[in-house]
Design a protein around this motif. Structure first.
Motif, short mmCIF file in Angstrom:
data_model
loop_
_atom_site.label_atom_id
_atom_site.label_comp_id
_atom_site.label_asym_id
_atom_site.label_seq_id
_atom_site.Cartn_x
_atom_site.Cartn_y
_atom_site.Cartn_z
N ASN A 188 33.98 62.23 -67.16
CA ASN A 188 34.27 63.86 -65.59
C ASN A 188 34.13 64.89 -66.25
N ILE A 189 34.35 65.27 -68.43
CA ILE A 189 33.65 66.44 -68.21
C ILE A 189 32.25 66.21 -67.52
N ARG A 190 31.82 65.31 -68.13
CA ARG A 190 29.88 65.56 -68.37
C ARG A 190 29.76 65.95 -66.86
N GLY A 191 30.47 65.34 -65.77
CA GLY A 191 30.54 66.08 -64.78
C GLY A 191 30.74 67.74 -64.40
N ILE A 192 30.98 68.63 -64.95
CA ILE A 192 31.28 69.55 -65.45
C ILE A 192 30.15 70.37 -64.92
N ARG A 193 29.65 71.52 -63.81
CA ARG A 193 28.29 71.93 -64.39
C ARG A 193 27.79 73.17 -65.22
N GLY A 194 27.04 72.90 -66.18
CA GLY A 194 26.93 73.80 -68.04
C GLY A 194 27.31 72.67 -68.91
N VAL A 195 27.57 71.98 -69.18
CA VAL A 195 28.16 70.85 -69.70
C VAL A 195 26.96 70.31 -70.06
N GLN A 196 26.99 70.25 -71.68
CA GLN A 196 25.61 69.63 -72.10
C GLN A 196 25.68 68.18 -73.28
N LEU A 197 26.59 68.09 -73.96
CA LEU A 197 27.02 67.24 -74.25
C LEU A 197 28.80 67.17 -74.30
N VAL A 198 29.40 65.63 -74.75
CA VAL A 198 30.74 65.78 -74.91
C VAL A 198 30.37 64.40 -75.65
N VAL A 199 30.60 64.82 -77.06
CA VAL A 199 30.42 63.77 -78.02
C VAL A 199 32.25 63.05 -78.86
N GLU A 200 32.39 61.85 -78.81
CA GLU A 200 33.87 61.65 -80.00
C GLU A 200 32.87 61.32 -80.55
N LEU A 201 34.60 62.53 -81.96
CA LEU A 201 33.67 63.09 -83.45
C LEU A 201 34.84 61.67 -84.20
N THR A 202 34.59 61.18 -85.39
CA THR A 202 35.44 60.67 -85.85
C THR A 202 35.93 61.25 -87.33
N ASN A 203 37.12 61.28 -87.52
CA ASN A 203 37.90 61.63 -89.07
C ASN A 203 36.76 62.17 -90.08
N GLU A 204 35.67 60.96 -89.89
CA GLU A 204 34.90 61.23 -91.45
C GLU A 204 34.17 62.07 -91.02
N GLN A 205 33.83 62.24 -89.93
CA GLN A 205 33.10 63.64 -89.33
C GLN A 205 32.73 64.59 -89.78
N ILE A 206 33.84 64.92 -89.51
CA ILE A 206 34.48 66.04 -89.84
C ILE A 206 35.09 66.40 -91.47
N ARG A 207 33.93 67.35 -91.86
CA ARG A 207 34.57 67.91 -93.22
C ARG A 207 35.85 69.20 -93.31
N ASN A 208 35.57 69.91 -92.74
CA ASN A 208 37.09 71.18 -92.30
C ASN A 208 38.30 71.17 -91.56
N LYS A 209 38.36 69.10 -92.01
CA LYS A 209 40.10 69.02 -90.34
C LYS A 209 40.95 70.27 -90.73
N GLU A 210 40.85 70.53 -91.37
CA GLU A 210 42.58 71.73 -92.26
C GLU A 210 42.13 72.72 -90.96
N HIS A 211 41.09 73.10 -90.89
CA HIS A 211 40.70 74.23 -89.91
C HIS A 211 41.40 74.21 -88.36
N LEU A 212 41.92 72.28 -88.08
CA LEU A 212 42.32 72.35 -86.99
C LEU A 212 43.93 72.56 -86.45
N VAL A 213 44.43 71.87 -88.07
CA VAL A 213 46.05 71.87 -88.49
C VAL A 213 46.60 73.01 -88.26
N PHE A 214 47.31 73.40 -87.69
CA PHE A 214 48.05 74.47 -87.17
C PHE A 214 49.43 74.37 -87.53
#
Length: 148
Positions: A122-148
Motif C-alpha cells: 500500500n505504501i509503495r502505491g503512494i505517488r512519490g514513494v521511492q522505497l519501502v524497506v523493513e529494518l531489523t534491530n541489528e541494522q539500527i546503530r542509533n536505536k536510542e534516538h527512537l526512544v521517547f
C-alpha cells in the motif's frame, strides 16, 4: 558514615525493552511529513496525528534538532503506530539511514508477515514513494534516538 548511592541508568536495557514486539519500516518519500501522513490516512484508513509530547530532540553541534513523531492508536488492539520524520534541518534522527525520509514503528502487538507485506504494498502505491524497506534491530546503530 554512609556514602550516597549513585544510580546509573542502563540505556541498553531501556532501549531493548522499548523495541520488544516492534517492527520498523524505512520509507524514502521526498515530501512534507504532513503530506505523507495525509496520503497514509486517506489510502490506509489510519489516523496519524502529530504528537508534540513525544517529539525527539537531539543536540548536535551546539544546536537542538527536533524530529516530529506522528502517532496512531489502532482501535480495539494494543498496537500503536509511530511515524518519525528522519530529517530536520540537514540532520538525521538515524544517520546510518540518511536516504530514508520516514520511519514507521509498529509497537505493542505482533504484526504478521502477510499483513506487513500488505502495508508495504500500500505504501509503495503512494505517488512519490521511492522505497519501502523493513529494518531489523541489528541494522539500527542509533536505536536510542527512537526512544521517547
Amino acid at each position: 558514615m554512609l556514602l550516597p548511592m549513585k544510580l546509573i541508568l542502563d540505556h541498553n536495557a531501556m532501549t531493548d525493552g522499548f523495541f520488544e514486539d516492534t517492527r520498523l519500516l524505512g520509507i524514502m518519500a521526498p515530501m512534507k511529513d504532513y503530506t505523507f501522513c495525509w496520503h497514509l490516512n486517506d489510502l490506509m484508513g489510519v489516523d496519524f496525528r502529530i504528537n508534540n509530547e513525544i517529539e525527539i530532540q537531539l543536540k548536535r553541534k551546539d544546536r537542538n534538532y527536533f524530529f516530529t513523531v506522528f502517532e496512531y492508536q489502532q482501535p480495539h488492539t494494543a498496537l500503536t503506530h509511530y511515524l518519525y520524520n528522519n530529517q530536520f534541518d540537514g540532520e538525521y534522527l538515524l544517520p546510518e539511514f540518511r536516504h530514508l525520509d520516514f520511519l514507521w514503528l509498529f509497537k505493542g502487538d505482533a504484526i504478521e508477515d502477510d499483513e506487513m507485506s500488505h502495508i508495504i504494498s500500500n505504501i509503495r502505491g503512494i505517488r512519490g514513494v521511492q522505497l519501502v524497506v523493513e529494518l531489523t534491530n541489528e541494522q539500527i546503530r542509533n536505536k536510542e534516538h527512537l526512544v521517547f
